[in-house]
Design a protein around this motif. Structure first.
Motif, mmCIF file in Angstrom:
data_model
loop_
_atom_site.group_PDB
_atom_site.id
_atom_site.type_symbol
_atom_site.label_atom_id
_atom_site.label_comp_id
_atom_site.label_asym_id
_atom_site.label_seq_id
_atom_site.Cartn_x
_atom_site.Cartn_y
_atom_site.Cartn_z
ATOM 1 N N ARG A 11 0.914 -1.426 -0.036
ATOM 2 C CA ARG A 11 -0.394 -0.043 -0.019
ATOM 3 C C ARG A 11 0.624 0.553 -0.061
ATOM 4 O O ARG A 11 0.601 2.389 0.604
ATOM 5 C CB ARG A 11 -0.762 -0.296 1.180
ATOM 6 C CG ARG A 11 -1.895 -1.237 0.980
ATOM 7 C CD ARG A 11 -2.991 -1.137 1.654
ATOM 8 N NE ARG A 11 -3.373 -0.525 2.502
ATOM 9 C CZ ARG A 11 -4.881 -0.236 2.965
ATOM 10 N NH1 ARG A 11 -5.666 -0.557 2.020
ATOM 11 N NH2 ARG A 11 -4.902 0.131 4.305
ATOM 12 N N ILE A 12 2.301 1.318 -0.272
ATOM 13 C CA ILE A 12 3.168 2.160 -0.467
ATOM 14 C C ILE A 12 3.058 2.826 -1.941
ATOM 15 O O ILE A 12 3.707 1.818 -2.751
ATOM 16 C CB ILE A 12 4.332 2.125 -0.084
ATOM 17 C CG1 ILE A 12 4.388 1.733 1.937
ATOM 18 C CG2 ILE A 12 5.323 3.349 -0.423
ATOM 19 C CD1 ILE A 12 6.030 1.507 2.468
ATOM 20 N N ILE A 13 2.699 3.362 -2.316
ATOM 21 C CA ILE A 13 2.297 4.181 -3.833
ATOM 22 C C ILE A 13 3.710 4.414 -4.305
ATOM 23 O O ILE A 13 3.906 5.757 -3.876
ATOM 24 C CB ILE A 13 1.066 5.010 -3.478
ATOM 25 C CG1 ILE A 13 0.268 4.537 -2.895
ATOM 26 C CG2 ILE A 13 0.735 4.515 -5.664
ATOM 27 C CD1 ILE A 13 -0.746 2.841 -3.114
ATOM 28 N N GLY A 47 6.522 10.337 2.291
ATOM 29 C CA GLY A 47 6.541 9.200 2.331
ATOM 30 C C GLY A 47 7.874 8.823 2.839
ATOM 31 O O GLY A 47 8.399 7.893 2.614
ATOM 32 N N LYS A 48 9.146 10.234 3.850
ATOM 33 C CA LYS A 48 10.010 9.875 4.210
ATOM 34 C C LYS A 48 10.289 8.858 5.134
ATOM 35 O O LYS A 48 10.351 7.993 5.148
ATOM 36 C CB LYS A 48 11.184 11.339 3.785
ATOM 37 C CG LYS A 48 11.083 12.044 3.159
ATOM 38 C CD LYS A 48 11.949 13.304 3.560
ATOM 39 C CE LYS A 48 11.006 13.976 4.359
ATOM 40 N NZ LYS A 48 9.657 14.721 3.866
ATOM 41 N N SER A 49 9.561 9.224 6.166
ATOM 42 C CA SER A 49 8.999 8.641 7.732
ATOM 43 C C SER A 49 9.113 7.404 7.114
ATOM 44 O O SER A 49 9.319 5.845 7.491
ATOM 45 C CB SER A 49 8.632 9.399 8.359
ATOM 46 O OG SER A 49 8.994 10.276 8.476
ATOM 47 N N SER A 168 15.252 14.861 6.189
ATOM 48 C CA SER A 168 15.234 16.329 6.575
ATOM 49 C C SER A 168 14.877 17.041 5.342
ATOM 50 O O SER A 168 14.497 16.321 4.050
ATOM 51 C CB SER A 168 16.589 16.779 6.626
ATOM 52 O OG SER A 168 16.483 17.924 6.531
ATOM 53 N N ASN A 169 13.850 17.330 5.374
ATOM 54 C CA ASN A 169 12.711 18.637 4.674
ATOM 55 C C ASN A 169 13.800 19.568 3.892
ATOM 56 O O ASN A 169 13.795 20.505 3.545
ATOM 57 C CB ASN A 169 12.143 19.313 5.055
ATOM 58 C CG ASN A 169 10.831 18.649 5.737
ATOM 59 O OD1 ASN A 169 10.576 17.423 5.444
ATOM 60 N ND2 ASN A 169 10.103 18.817 6.507
ATOM 61 N N LYS A 170 15.089 20.070 4.294
ATOM 62 C CA LYS A 170 16.090 20.912 3.997
ATOM 63 C C LYS A 170 17.076 20.162 2.743
ATOM 64 O O LYS A 170 17.845 19.512 4.038
ATOM 65 C CB LYS A 170 16.661 21.560 4.769
ATOM 66 C CG LYS A 170 15.877 22.619 6.020
ATOM 67 C CD LYS A 170 16.307 23.280 6.837
ATOM 68 C CE LYS A 170 15.613 24.268 7.571
ATOM 69 N NZ LYS A 170 14.950 23.424 8.966
#
Ligand SMILES: Nc1ncnc2c1ncn2[C@@H]1O[C@H](COP(=O)(O)OP(=O)(O)OP(=O)(O)O)[C@@H](O)[C@H]1O
Length: 379
Positions: A11-13, A47-49, A168-170
């Motif tokens: 279910r990870i698209i 979806g990183k985490s 990280s988002n950065k």
């Protein structure tokens, strides 16, 4: 429907390549060897985490079939931002006091003692420890990155090994790191791109079984996906809007979730996102923001710029209303630039004319009513 829910792999698209890359990077751990340290970048809700947690869980199971024991600790560095808090939490998550005879109290030990106990726990209990440091850029002291990524090399761990996944988002986070940390932490780097509207649609479809059969109007998912893909493809935002649409239909005793619910759900999502952001802000930042929102309302919308002096005057009135002492103009300027950093307002420096210097024009980004509601909700 909860954002915290960890879906099954099927279910990870749209993250097949990312999952394969991550799995390959930590594969050595499943045989008891040192995995690669990984840095994962990407915008929020990409979806990183999810992928990092999924792959580490999978590694634990694969390793178990090889008789290898992997321990996983997940740290949200926004919550546990000091080195001591983070090491304490890693130790606590990996420990099982009845087996290790080591205790990890919530507080009261020096950072070096927490480290000492952590190394003992890892050496005693596991072949490999995998540490996920989410929002790693929020950690106040880089020393923990050095300690973790070089634990084996520096002889802190003698029986076991360790791997770190930093998230990280950065995109420029790596540039801020010390060269030595950079080379040990960033053995592999992966960038998660935003989802497109089709992928978001698929993500929502895969969760639509949270609703009773036949209650979802067919326009709902495409509408939610379009809204979420408009800024950037943020799956978290999409799932929240989707869930809120269901809640709104339920609250209003509707038999079905109609497209109209999506509009309201979008507003609720913005309020809740802002409320979360604002609730983490200090009380004076909330007052400055509230002043901005009142002024925007007075001006009939966000298009009319607001000067810092105007914000300051109304902010002082709001401080009087709440019976609190106001901060100096200089601090209010700092708060406004922090609010810009958080993408809650826009700022533009203007030239006032010869001899008058510069001044700042501020504009609210979101609906002033939404901001006022968020400020009040978080009081
Ligand atoms: N490919 C996907 N398939 C199914 N669900 C997904 C997918 N990507 C993200 N999600 C869901 O979206 C939500 C947000 O995802 P996640 O927390 O992994 O994002 P993130 O990139 O780590 O964001 P942030 O940086 O804000 O923490 C979670 O509920 C997650 O389960």
């Amino acid at each position: 429907m909860q954002v915290s829910h960890l879906p099954d792999g099927d279910r990870i698209i749209g993250r097949e390549d990312e999952l394969t890359n991550l799995a390959n990077a930590i594969k050595p751990a499943t045989r008891g060897n040192t995995p690669n340290n990984v840095l994962v970048y990407g915008k929020t809700g990409t979806g990183k985490s999810l992928c990092s947690k999924f792959i580490t869980n999978q590694a634990v199971n694969q390793a178990a079939s090889n008789d290898i024991s992997i321990g996983v600790a997940y740290i949200d560095c926004l919550q546990e931002s000091t080195e001591t808090q983070a090491v304490q939490s890693i130790g606590y998550q990996l420990n099982e006091p009845t087996k290790t005879d080591v205790s990890i109290p919530h507080s009261g030990l020096s950072t070096s003692e927490y480290y000492r106990r952590l190394w003992r726990i890892v050496d005693d209990r596991y072949d490999v420890a995998l540490i996920i440091l989410d929002e790693v850029d929020k950690i106040e002291d880089d020393d923990i990155l050095m300690q973790l990524s070089r634990a084996v090399e520096s002889g802190k761990l003698t029986e076991s090994t360790i791997g770190v996944i930093g998230i990280s988002n950065k995109v420029r986070y790596k540039e801020s790191l010390d060269e030595r940390i950079k080379s040990s932490l960033c053995e592999r780097e992966y960038v998660f791109s935003p989802y497109d509207a089709n992928q978001i649609r698929e993500i929502l479809h895969s969760r639509s079984d949270a609703f009773h059969e036949g209650v979802l109007d067919e326009a709902v998912i495409p509408r939610v996906a379009a809204l979420a893909a408009r800024e950037h493809g943020d799956a978290r935002k999409a799932i929240d809007i989707f869930r809120f649409a269901g809640e709104i239909a339920e609250e209003n005793d509707h038999d079905a979730v109609a497209e109209e619910c999506v509009e309201q759900a979008h507003e609720r999502e913005e309020t809740s996102r802002l409320a979360e952001l604002i609730s983490k802000s200090p009380s004076h930042a909330k007052l400055v923001l509230e002043a901005m929102a009142f002024l925007s309302q007075q001006n009939g919308g966000n298009d009319v710029p607001i000067t810092t002096n105007e914000v300051f005057d109304l902010y002082k009135t709001l401080c009087d209303r709440d019976g609190s002492d106001h901060l100096k103009l200089r601090r209010v300027r700092d708060i406004l630039s922090e609010l810009e950093f958080l993408s809650i307002i826009n700022q533009e420096r203007k030239w006032a004319g010869k001899g008058k210097g510069n001044y700042m024009e501020n504009r609210l980004i979101d609906d002033p009513q939404v901001i006022i509601a968020a400020c009040n909700e978080s009081e």
